[in-house]
Structure formats: C-alpha cells, structure tokens
Enzyme design. Sequence first.
Site, mmCIF file in Angstrom:
data_model
loop_
_atom_site.group_PDB
_atom_site.id
_atom_site.type_symbol
_atom_site.label_atom_id
_atom_site.label_comp_id
_atom_site.label_asym_id
_atom_site.label_seq_id
_atom_site.Cartn_x
_atom_site.Cartn_y
_atom_site.Cartn_z
ATOM 1 N N ARG A 63 -9.955 -3.513 3.311
ATOM 2 C CA ARG A 63 -11.074 -3.939 4.159
ATOM 3 C C ARG A 63 -12.301 -4.331 3.343
ATOM 4 N NH1 ARG A 63 -8.288 0.014 6.578
ATOM 5 N NH2 ARG A 63 -9.616 1.601 5.676
ATOM 6 N N GLU A 100 -9.405 10.669 0.647
ATOM 7 C CA GLU A 100 -9.578 11.665 1.712
ATOM 8 C C GLU A 100 -8.205 12.087 2.228
ATOM 9 O OE1 GLU A 100 -11.690 10.262 5.117
ATOM 10 O OE2 GLU A 100 -11.808 12.248 6.013
HETATM 11 P P1 AMP Z 1 -12.764 7.773 -0.382
HETATM 12 O O1 AMP Z 1 -12.155 7.480 -1.716
HETATM 13 O O2 AMP Z 1 -12.395 9.142 0.118
HETATM 14 O O3 AMP Z 1 -14.254 7.531 -0.370
HETATM 15 O O4 AMP Z 1 -12.114 6.788 0.673
HETATM 16 C C1 AMP Z 1 -12.625 5.510 0.863
HETATM 17 C C2 AMP Z 1 -11.528 4.511 1.073
HETATM 18 O O5 AMP Z 1 -10.564 4.976 2.000
HETATM 19 C C3 AMP Z 1 -12.080 3.242 1.663
HETATM 20 O O6 AMP Z 1 -11.379 2.147 1.098
HETATM 21 C C4 AMP Z 1 -11.841 3.372 3.148
HETATM 22 O O7 AMP Z 1 -11.419 2.138 3.679
HETATM 23 C C5 AMP Z 1 -10.742 4.414 3.275
HETATM 24 N N1 AMP Z 1 -11.094 5.527 4.168
HETATM 25 C C6 AMP Z 1 -11.204 6.826 3.815
HETATM 26 N N2 AMP Z 1 -11.487 7.596 4.872
HETATM 27 C C7 AMP Z 1 -11.583 6.751 5.913
HETATM 28 C C8 AMP Z 1 -11.878 6.939 7.298
HETATM 29 N N3 AMP Z 1 -12.130 8.157 7.805
HETATM 30 N N4 AMP Z 1 -11.911 5.859 8.093
HETATM 31 C C9 AMP Z 1 -11.658 4.621 7.574
HETATM 32 N N5 AMP Z 1 -11.373 4.391 6.295
HETATM 33 C C10 AMP Z 1 -11.333 5.442 5.463
#
Ligand code: AMP
Length: 176
Positions: A63, A100
């Site tokens: 995205r 996450e």
């Molecule tokens: P992080 O590395 O945990 O900051 O995760 C960010 C990446 O995972 C981004 O590319 C987001 O598109 C996706 N992502 C993680 N958690 C979510 C969520 N709750 N909703 C949508 N996208 C998420």
Amino acid sequence: MSLSEIDLKQFIQNVPDFPREGINFKDVSPLLKDAAAFATAVSLMARAVDVEEIDYVAGIEARGFIFGSALANALNLGFIAIRKAGKLPGEIIAQSYNLEYGESSLEMQRDAVPKGSNVLIVDDVLATGGTAKSAAKLVERLGGRVVGFVFLASLEFLNGREEIANYHQHTLLTYD
Ligand code: AMP
C-alpha cells in the site's frame, strides 16, 4: 469542500481479527476508491513535506506503493520501490524485520538509490515501526539519506514512532 473538511478517518475501515486474531486491520480500500478522499490524502502528504529536500519518494510494498507513487507524481519526483522478498530481479539487498503480525523481509535493487540522494519513505500504516526502520536501513545501506517518513495513519499504542525516532515523521491520522 476544502481539504481539511474531509474527515479521512471515515474512509478507513476497521477489520477486526485480520489477518490474524487480535489484529485490528486498517483497510484503506474505501479511501482509495473515493476520488476526493484519495486526492485529499495525497495533497495533505504533499503539503507536509519540503519538496526541495527530496530527490526520490520510496514506497513500501504494497500500500506504500499506492500512496508513494501518487505522492511522487504530485511532487514531480521519481519513485523507488521497496519490495517484499523475492520480487525484484537483479542484484538486491535484503533486510529482515518483525511485523505486528509475524516476521518478514524487505528488498531493494542494489542500484536503486543514487549515492547521496535524499529519499522520503511512504507507507499507509505505521504500526510497530519495524517495517519503516528496515526500509530506512535499506536506503542507507545503499548510500541514500532518509529525509523522513510520511504515513497515512499511525497506531500510536504500538509506539512505532520510537523505532524511527531519529527521523522526521509525518502522519495524517492517528489512532490511540
Ligand atoms: P509495522 O512494521 O508493525 O509498523 O507494520 C507496518 C506495515 O504493516 C505497514 O506496511 C502496514 O501496511 C502493515 N500493517 C501493520 N499493522 C497494520 C494494521 N493494523 N492495519 C493495516 N496495516 C497494517
């Protein structure tokens, strides 16, 4: 309607327990589908950055490609893809990180970033910050300078900002 009058949050759908139980997924599909909301998001991102400081906009798959390429186009800059593992041809460098919901790895082509160039990194959601940090490491390993990050939304309770505290960050929407 002026830019600030459009409430972008109403175009983001909360999907409980996706892709795993306990994850509240922020689905940006309704925002992308609405011309005014999508244009507003990109305009607000463009206003938040100093185009003079940026040579390239880099987007994180998937995205981040959508918002990043639209932003690059709005700023009249080129776009660089930071991809998930196994998608890019040629010589690549990789950086793994914790998500996450799991573990993953990002890749860039070795010649993607001209040495010394200033790169703005874009993604849709900042969660734990692992993805963003890994993207910054890749750009820096290739000799680029990360001028900052732009996100559509950040999940504040996951403290992703702290992971990338050394960089300038701008988020359009926050969720507590
Ligand atoms: P992080 O590395 O945990 O900051 O995760 C960010 C990446 O995972 C981004 O590319 C987001 O598109 C996706 N992502 C993680 N958690 C979510 C969520 N709750 N909703 C949508 N996208 C998420």
